[in-house]
Scaffold this motif. Structure first.
Motif, short mmCIF file in Angstrom:
data_model
loop_
_atom_site.label_atom_id
_atom_site.label_comp_id
_atom_site.label_asym_id
_atom_site.label_seq_id
_atom_site.Cartn_x
_atom_site.Cartn_y
_atom_site.Cartn_z
N HIS A 1 -6.70 3.88 -6.90
CA HIS A 1 -6.87 4.06 -5.90
C HIS A 1 -8.53 4.02 -5.51
N SER B 1 2.05 1.80 -2.83
CA SER B 1 1.03 2.61 -4.13
C SER B 1 0.89 4.00 -4.05
N HIS B 2 0.85 4.53 -3.12
CA HIS B 2 0.97 5.55 -2.68
C HIS B 2 2.34 6.35 -3.17
N MET C 1 -4.96 -3.64 -2.96
CA MET C 1 -3.96 -2.81 -3.94
C MET C 1 -2.82 -4.03 -4.09
N ASP D 1 0.81 -0.98 -0.11
CA ASP D 1 -0.14 0.01 -0.11
C ASP D 1 1.38 1.69 0.14
N HIS E 1 -8.37 -2.79 2.53
CA HIS E 1 -7.66 -1.92 1.70
C HIS E 1 -6.09 -2.28 0.66
FE LIG Z 1 -3.26 3.05 -0.22
#
Ligand SMILES: [Fe+2]
Length: 395
Positions: free
Chosen positions: A271, A201-202, A289, A198, A285
Motif C-alpha cells: 500500500h 491486496s488487504h 493496487m 484491492d 487506489h
Molecule cells: Fe487497499
C-alpha cells in the motif's frame, strides 16, 4: 504467534433492503446527521435520497455534504468538518466507497478533537496528533473493497503537497455498518474487478509482510482468498447477483478487519508503494493496487520465501517443493489470474509515465520509514532503489 488484542465493535446489519433502516438506527445516536458522500450526478443519487428520506422519517435533521473525492482530499474533509461543527451535527452517515468512509472518519474525529484532518496522519518521523474522541459514524458501503466500513483505518491525501497517508484510531470505528447488497449491484464491472483485487491486496499484506507464524490467521486468510477468487469468477458472469455481492462484501469487511492478521502484525509495504500513484496522478487506489501487486510480488519473493511459497501452494496450485522456486512462482500465478479475469493493468495502461519514479520512491521512504536508513518498512527494509525497481516492473 505475536501477542495481540482484537475486537470487532461495529454492529453489522446485513441484508437486501436494509438501507431503509438507517433512520431508525441513526436515531439511537443523535438528532442531526451529516450524510457524507460523493458528488451528486451518479447512479448513487437515488440511494442518497433514500437515506435522506429514512433519516427524516425517523425525525432526524439532515445535512448533506457531497463532493468527497475518490482519493479524499484533506482540504475537502476540513471543509466538511467545519460544516459539521457549524451545523452542530451529532453523527456522520458515510455513504460511499472506502474513500467516503475514510473521509467521514476524519470528519467525525476531527470535529470532536479539533485541528485539521492532516494533523493526525502518519508522516515520516513526526508524531501525529492524537484524537480525544469522535462523533458516531454509521457506514453504508456502496462498493466492496476497502473494508473501511468496519475498521479503524483511513487514508487521505494532501492536495497541496501531493502526499497521501493514513492513520488508525479506535475512536473512528463505525458504530454500525449497513451492508445492503442490493445497492452494490450497480457497481460497474471494471470497478468491481479492481475492488476484488484491492480486497486481495488487504488479505495478503500481513500474510506476506511478517515473519511471525500464525496458522489460524493463515487459514482464515487463505479461506477468504479462495472465497474471493470463487466469487470474483461469479460476479463477472452476472454483476447483479445479490448473493455473490454479499459474499464479496464479507471478503471486503473481514479482509481488512484485523482477523486476517491475528497473531501476526505486519506492515503494509504494498500500500505504501501505491500511495504516490494516487497522490501524484489521482489514480483510484484499487486501480493502483492492480498495477503494483504483481511487480511487488516479483521483486520481494526472495525477502520472505517461505511465506510467499506457502501462499502460492495453498491458494494458487503451486506444487514446487523448493521454497524459493515456489515463492518466485507467486507473481506469475497472480499475473495469470489478473489476466484471466481481464483485469491486469500496467502503468502505461493507466497513463502514468516513468519520470517521477525517483521522486515517488523518495516520498515512500520519507513518509513511511523502515528499520534502515533511506528505507520503508517491509518483510525486509525496502530501499528507495528497490521501490524504483518495483515501479519499473509495473511499466
Ligand atoms: Fe487497499
Amino acid at each position: 504467534m505475536t501477542p495481540f488484542e482484537w475486537n470487532f465493535p461495529t454492529k453489522l446489519t446485513y441484508g437486501p433492503g436494509r438501507i431503509d433502516e438507517v433512520g431508525q438506527i441513526a436515531a439511537e445516536f443523535g438528532k442531526k446527521a451529516m450524510i457524507a458522500t460523493y458528488a451528486k450526478g451518479s447512479a448513487l443519487d437515488p440511494v442518497i435520497e433514500r437515506v435522506e428520506s429514512s433519516l427524516r422519517a425517523a425525525g432526524l435533521e439532515v445535512v448533506i455534504f457531497t463532493g468527497i473525492e475518490p482519493n479524499p482530499r484533506a482540504q475537502t474533509i476540513d471543509k466538511a468538518t467545519d460544516i459539521f461543527i457549524a451545523e452542530k451535527c451529532d453523527l456522520v452517515i458515510a455513504l460511499g466507497g472506502g474513500s467516503v468512509i475514510d473521509g467521514s472518519k476524519y470528519i467525525a474525529a476531527t470535529a470532536f478533537s479539533g485541528g485539521k484532518s492532516w494533523d493526525y496522519v502518519v508522516l515520516g518521523e513526526r508524531t501525529p496528533r492524537e484524537y480525544t474522541g469522535a462523533f458516531p459514524i454509521i457506514s453504508i458501503p456502496t462498493i466492496s473493497a476497502a473494508g473501511s466500513e468496519c475498521n479503524a483505518g483511513g487514508v487521505i491525501q494532501n492536495a497541496e503537497t501531493n502526499e497521501k497517508s493514513f492513520s488508525r484510531s479506535p475512536y473512528r470505528i463505525p458504530k454500525v455498518a449497513i451492508v445492503d447488497p442490493e445497492i452494490l449491484k450497480s457497481v460497474p464491472l471494471h470497478l468491481t474487478k479492481e475492488s476484488c483485487i484491492d480486497i486481495f491486496s488487504h488479505l495478503v499484506e500481513h500474510y506476506l509482510s511478517s515473519h511471525a507464524e500464525s496458522e489460524f490467521a493463515d487459514r482464515m486468510t487463505e479461506g477468504m482468498i479462495l472465497c474471493l477468487m470463487d466469487n470474483f469468477e461469479k460476479i463477472v458472469q452476472n454483476i447483479e447477483d445479490v448473493e455473490v455481492r454479499g459474499q464479496l462484501a464479507l471478503c471486503s469487511i473481514f479482509g481488512w478487519s484485523g482477523i486476517q492478521a491475528l497473531g501476526r502484525l505486519g506492515c503494509i509495504p504494498m500500500h505504501s508503494v501505491e500511495m504516490p500513484l494516487s497522490a501524484y496522478y489521482d489514480l483510484p487506489h484499487a486501480r493502483g493496487m492492480v498495477v503494483v501487486i504483481p511487480a511487488y510480488l516479483e521483486h520481494m519473493a526472495d525477502a520472505i520465501p517461505h511465506r510467499f511459497a506457502k501462499l502460492a501452494r495453498r491458494c494458487f496450485g503451486v506444487t514446487e517443493t523448493d521454497d524459493l522456486v515456489a515463492a518466485k512462482l507467486l507473481h506469475v500465478k497472480v499475473r495469470e489470474w489478473f489476466k484471466r479475469m481481464d483485469a491486469f493493468l500496467t502503468l502505461s495502461d493507466v497513463g502514468i509515465p516513468d519520470d517521477k519514479f525517483e521522486q515517488m520512491a523518495d516520498d515512500v521512504v520519507r513518509m513511511f520509514p523502515g528499520g534502515a536508513p533511506e528505507s520503508t518498512a517491509g518483510p525486509r527494509p525496502i530501499s528507495k532503489d528497490e521501490i524504483v525497481r518495483i515501479y519499473q516492473l509495473c511499466k
